[in-house]
Scaffold this active site. Structure first.
Site, PDB file in Angstrom:
ATOM      1  N   MET A  14       2.618   1.804  -3.734  1.00  0.00           N
ATOM      2  CA  MET A  14       2.650   2.234  -5.128  1.00  0.00           C
ATOM      3  C   MET A  14       3.346   3.584  -5.335  1.00  0.00           C
ATOM      4  O   MET A  14       3.362   4.099  -6.444  1.00  0.00           O
ATOM      5  CB  MET A  14       1.214   2.310  -5.683  1.00  0.00           C
ATOM      6  N   LYS A  15       3.896   4.153  -4.274  1.00  0.00           N
ATOM      7  CA  LYS A  15       4.572   5.449  -4.384  1.00  0.00           C
ATOM      8  C   LYS A  15       6.058   5.248  -4.122  1.00  0.00           C
ATOM      9  O   LYS A  15       6.459   4.254  -3.521  1.00  0.00           O
ATOM     10  CB  LYS A  15       4.007   6.422  -3.339  1.00  0.00           C
ATOM     11  N   ASN A  29      11.645  -4.376   0.047  1.00  0.00           N
ATOM     12  CA  ASN A  29      10.470  -4.440  -0.820  1.00  0.00           C
ATOM     13  C   ASN A  29      10.273  -5.883  -1.258  1.00  0.00           C
ATOM     14  O   ASN A  29      11.221  -6.673  -1.255  1.00  0.00           O
ATOM     15  CB  ASN A  29      10.669  -3.545  -2.042  1.00  0.00           C
ATOM     16  N   HIS A  36       8.762  -8.119  -4.533  1.00  0.00           N
ATOM     17  CA  HIS A  36       8.354  -8.008  -5.930  1.00  0.00           C
ATOM     18  C   HIS A  36       7.823  -9.370  -6.374  1.00  0.00           C
ATOM     19  O   HIS A  36       8.443 -10.398  -6.080  1.00  0.00           O
ATOM     20  CB  HIS A  36       9.563  -7.579  -6.784  1.00  0.00           C
ATOM     21  N   LEU A  65       9.433   6.409  -2.129  1.00  0.00           N
ATOM     22  CA  LEU A  65       9.795   7.102  -0.887  1.00  0.00           C
ATOM     23  C   LEU A  65      10.536   8.381  -1.252  1.00  0.00           C
ATOM     24  O   LEU A  65      11.265   8.433  -2.248  1.00  0.00           O
ATOM     25  CB  LEU A  65      10.709   6.222  -0.044  1.00  0.00           C
ATOM     26  N   GLY A 119      -2.918  -5.258   1.613  1.00  0.00           N
ATOM     27  CA  GLY A 119      -2.013  -5.534   2.718  1.00  0.00           C
ATOM     28  C   GLY A 119      -1.982  -6.971   3.164  1.00  0.00           C
ATOM     29  O   GLY A 119      -1.736  -7.250   4.337  1.00  0.00           O
ATOM     30  N   ASN A 158       0.335  -9.048   2.509  1.00  0.00           N
ATOM     31  CA  ASN A 158       1.717  -9.294   2.967  1.00  0.00           C
ATOM     32  C   ASN A 158       1.936  -8.722   4.368  1.00  0.00           C
ATOM     33  O   ASN A 158       2.594  -9.344   5.201  1.00  0.00           O
ATOM     34  CB  ASN A 158       2.724  -8.686   1.986  1.00  0.00           C
TER      35      ASN A 158
HETATM   36  C1  GRF Z   1       2.216  -8.073  -3.919  1.00  0.00           C
HETATM   37  O1  GRF Z   1       2.049  -8.880  -5.037  1.00  0.00           O
HETATM   38  C2  GRF Z   1       3.613  -7.502  -3.877  1.00  0.00           C
HETATM   39  O2  GRF Z   1       4.569  -8.335  -4.450  1.00  0.00           O
HETATM   40  C3  GRF Z   1       3.488  -6.271  -4.710  1.00  0.00           C
HETATM   41  O3  GRF Z   1       2.203  -5.771  -4.415  1.00  0.00           O
HETATM   42  C4  GRF Z   1       1.351  -6.828  -3.988  1.00  0.00           C
HETATM   43  C5  GRF Z   1       0.799  -6.435  -2.659  1.00  0.00           C
HETATM   44  O4  GRF Z   1      -0.207  -7.291  -2.221  1.00  0.00           O
HETATM   45  N1  GRF Z   1       4.596  -5.376  -4.456  1.00  0.00           N
HETATM   46  P1  GRF Z   1      -0.808  -7.099  -0.763  1.00  0.00           P
HETATM   47  O5  GRF Z   1      -1.313  -5.673  -0.640  1.00  0.00           O
HETATM   48  O6  GRF Z   1       0.283  -7.394   0.218  1.00  0.00           O
HETATM   49  O7  GRF Z   1      -1.942  -8.091  -0.680  1.00  0.00           O
END
Ligand code: GRF
Length: 201
Positions: free
Chosen positions: A91-92, A108, A110, A94, A13, A15
């Site tokens: 990772m799931k 999202n 990426h 919705l 987490g 981000n």
């Molecule tokens: C990030 O690289 C994001 O782009 C991808 O999963 C990762 C999540 O990282 N979808 P974090 O859990 O936010 O550290």
């Protein structure tokens, strides 16, 4: 309309943390309302609690029936009056009810420059390995609308980083993650300000 954010994340987490920090520091005019993780021991749940944001573990362990899990996630988002879903390393997929209710309002991030290097199986180090194998000179991060298909919705914003000759997937991932943290909060602020318009907001 004030943005009311509902986060879904599976792991660390970082981000989510970057967005929580941006809200706290006033760089992002949005209210973090709830964090949901499918992993009970995900660090993102601790980060949420630290920031005093309600945090829930909702997964197939709790609701083995996917339809019930979908309903539980939707009910949690609605209870906290979320108007924008922020996927951050979730990772799931919705469920259909949540997607229908929030269509066009699910973001999202990426870790590559979509439409390249996205789609099924393109997550984590797989993405960066593919970028290096393709001999790309640059990579980056993409914030996009999530729909039922992986990584295919409207692209809202991108930020680039160089790919260096001696890069490993880990080194590239680190460089990309740094711009992800800036890009996600900045893009949300553009939405908050109305510079980027989303249907239903
Ligand atoms: C990030 O690289 C994001 O782009 C991808 O999963 C990762 C999540 O990282 N979808 P974090 O859990 O936010 O550290």
């Amino acid at each position: 309309m004030k943005l009311r954010l509902g986060f879904l994340a599976s792991h660390g987490g970082s981000n989510v943390q970057a967005i929580l920090d941006a809200c706290r520091e006033g760089r992002l005019e949005a209210e973090p309302c709830v964090v949901i993780s499918n992993n009970s021991d995900a660090m993102v749940l601790d980060r949420a609690m630290e920031a005093r944001v309600p945090a829930f573990h909702l997964s197939s362990h709790i609701h083995p029936d996917p339809a019930r899990l979908d309903e539980a996630i939707l009910a949690t988002l609605e209870k906290h009056r979320v108007n924008l879903i922020v996927l951050a390393g979730y990772m799931k997929k919705l469920g259909p009810k949540t997607l229908a209710r929030y269509r066009g309002r699910v973001l999202n991030i990426h870790p590559a420059l979509l439409p390249k290097h996205g789609g099924q199986g393109m997550y984590g180090h797989h993405v960066h390995e593919a970028v290096l194998a393709a001999g790309e000179k640059e990579s980056g991060a993409t914030v996009h609308i999530a729909d039922a298909e992986y990584d295919e919705g409207r692209i809202l914003a991108q930020k680039k980083v160089p790919v260096k000759p001696d890069d490993t997937p880990d080194r590239l991932a680190e460089r990309v993650l740094e711009v992800e943290h800036q890009l996600y909060a900045e893009t949300l602020q553009h939405i908050a300000r109305g510079d980027i318009k989303l249907d239903g907001l």
